[in-house]
Write a protein that holds these residues in place. Sequence first.
Motif, PDB file in Angstrom:
ATOM      1  N   GLN A 184       0.824  -1.218   0.000  1.00 59.76           N
ATOM      2  CA  GLN A 184       0.000   0.000   0.000  1.00 59.76           C
ATOM      3  C   GLN A 184       0.854   1.263   0.000  1.00 59.76           C
ATOM      4  OE1 GLN A 184      -3.253   0.111   2.920  1.00 59.76           O
ATOM      5  NE2 GLN A 184      -3.074  -2.111   3.160  1.00 59.76           N
ATOM      6  N   SER A 202       1.418   3.577  -3.131  1.00 62.18           N
ATOM      7  CA  SER A 202       0.443   4.549  -3.618  1.00 62.18           C
ATOM      8  C   SER A 202      -0.124   5.445  -2.525  1.00 62.18           C
ATOM      9  CB  SER A 202      -0.717   3.818  -4.306  1.00 62.18           C
ATOM     10  OG  SER A 202      -1.336   2.913  -3.411  1.00 62.18           O
ATOM     11  N   CYS A 203       0.308   5.211  -1.277  1.00 58.60           N
ATOM     12  CA  CYS A 203      -0.231   5.976  -0.154  1.00 58.60           C
ATOM     13  C   CYS A 203       0.861   6.140   0.892  1.00 58.60           C
ATOM     14  CB  CYS A 203      -1.435   5.228   0.430  1.00 58.60           C
ATOM     15  SG  CYS A 203      -2.276   6.094   1.782  1.00 58.60           S
ATOM     16  N   HIS A 249      -5.157  13.202   0.954  1.00 51.43           N
ATOM     17  CA  HIS A 249      -4.754  12.097   0.074  1.00 51.43           C
ATOM     18  C   HIS A 249      -5.865  11.770  -0.922  1.00 51.43           C
ATOM     19  CE1 HIS A 249      -2.787   8.482  -1.292  1.00 51.43           C
ATOM     20  NE2 HIS A 249      -3.859   7.771  -0.992  1.00 51.43           N
TER      21      HIS A 249
END
Length: 269
Positions: free
Chosen positions: A157, A160-161, A254
């Motif tokens: 994860q 992308s984050c 985000h």
Amino acid sequence: MSQLSIFDVLNDLSVPRPAEPVQKPAAAVVPPIVSSDEARRRFIREFQLTARYHHRWDVFRDFISLVAGELDIARIRTPGNIVASRKICDSYQAADLERFHVLFSLLISALQGKYHDFLGSVFMELELGSGDMGQFFTPYPVARLLAQLLLDDTLQQLKSCPWVTLNEPTSGAGGMVIAFAESMLDKGLNPSAQLMAVTTDIDPTAADMTFIQLSLLGIPAVVNTGNTLSLSVSRTRCTPVWYFSNWQERIRSHERVMAMKKFLAEVGA
């Protein structure tokens, strides 16, 4: 977190209470910082001496409820929380309220010493589990093994984050989240900034245990009391670091960035 003092909120409650003896019993002296193992031994011993006129499960539940109320910074000064705390305290003698202070101090010492499921293990050692409710918490070494197996895939994860989101639908006392956070530390990551946990448990005491431990360990989390299968939630608490680090805005920011990236990708296609 070590400077927190349980029941400080009770000093200025507007609800009247009976006069209490000024003298404190010797057994209620708050212990200095000790090792996790020593804190565990003292906690068990002190708990067995606390409010012996009440059933052991009731004492544990009330202690957990009071601590969770103290750490819930969004509700600590609300009338509902104050009345609930007063109702519990009024059923205990002054000496046993002082022992609650000691138990809280030992809880902090235990979690300062190392990452582990302190409350879950103490709960099982005290034989408070209910077969009907399925209250048998996973031993922490097993949770650690499971966390290590899940770690590499879950950390994808981060591509992308800026953080990992971990969902725990049956949290118990939070042992799985704690084990995952410790595994992140082993990888050189910071779970206080790079982990956001969402937990649920149908038992209010178990959910409070999760909330307490994640709060004291500085793990950002949204802790639900509810039924994962029916998607019903009766209470939601966020750990203090969730507020201190402004996670609500971090999530919104985000989401805006991801929406903009999606829009630009569609325009450029």
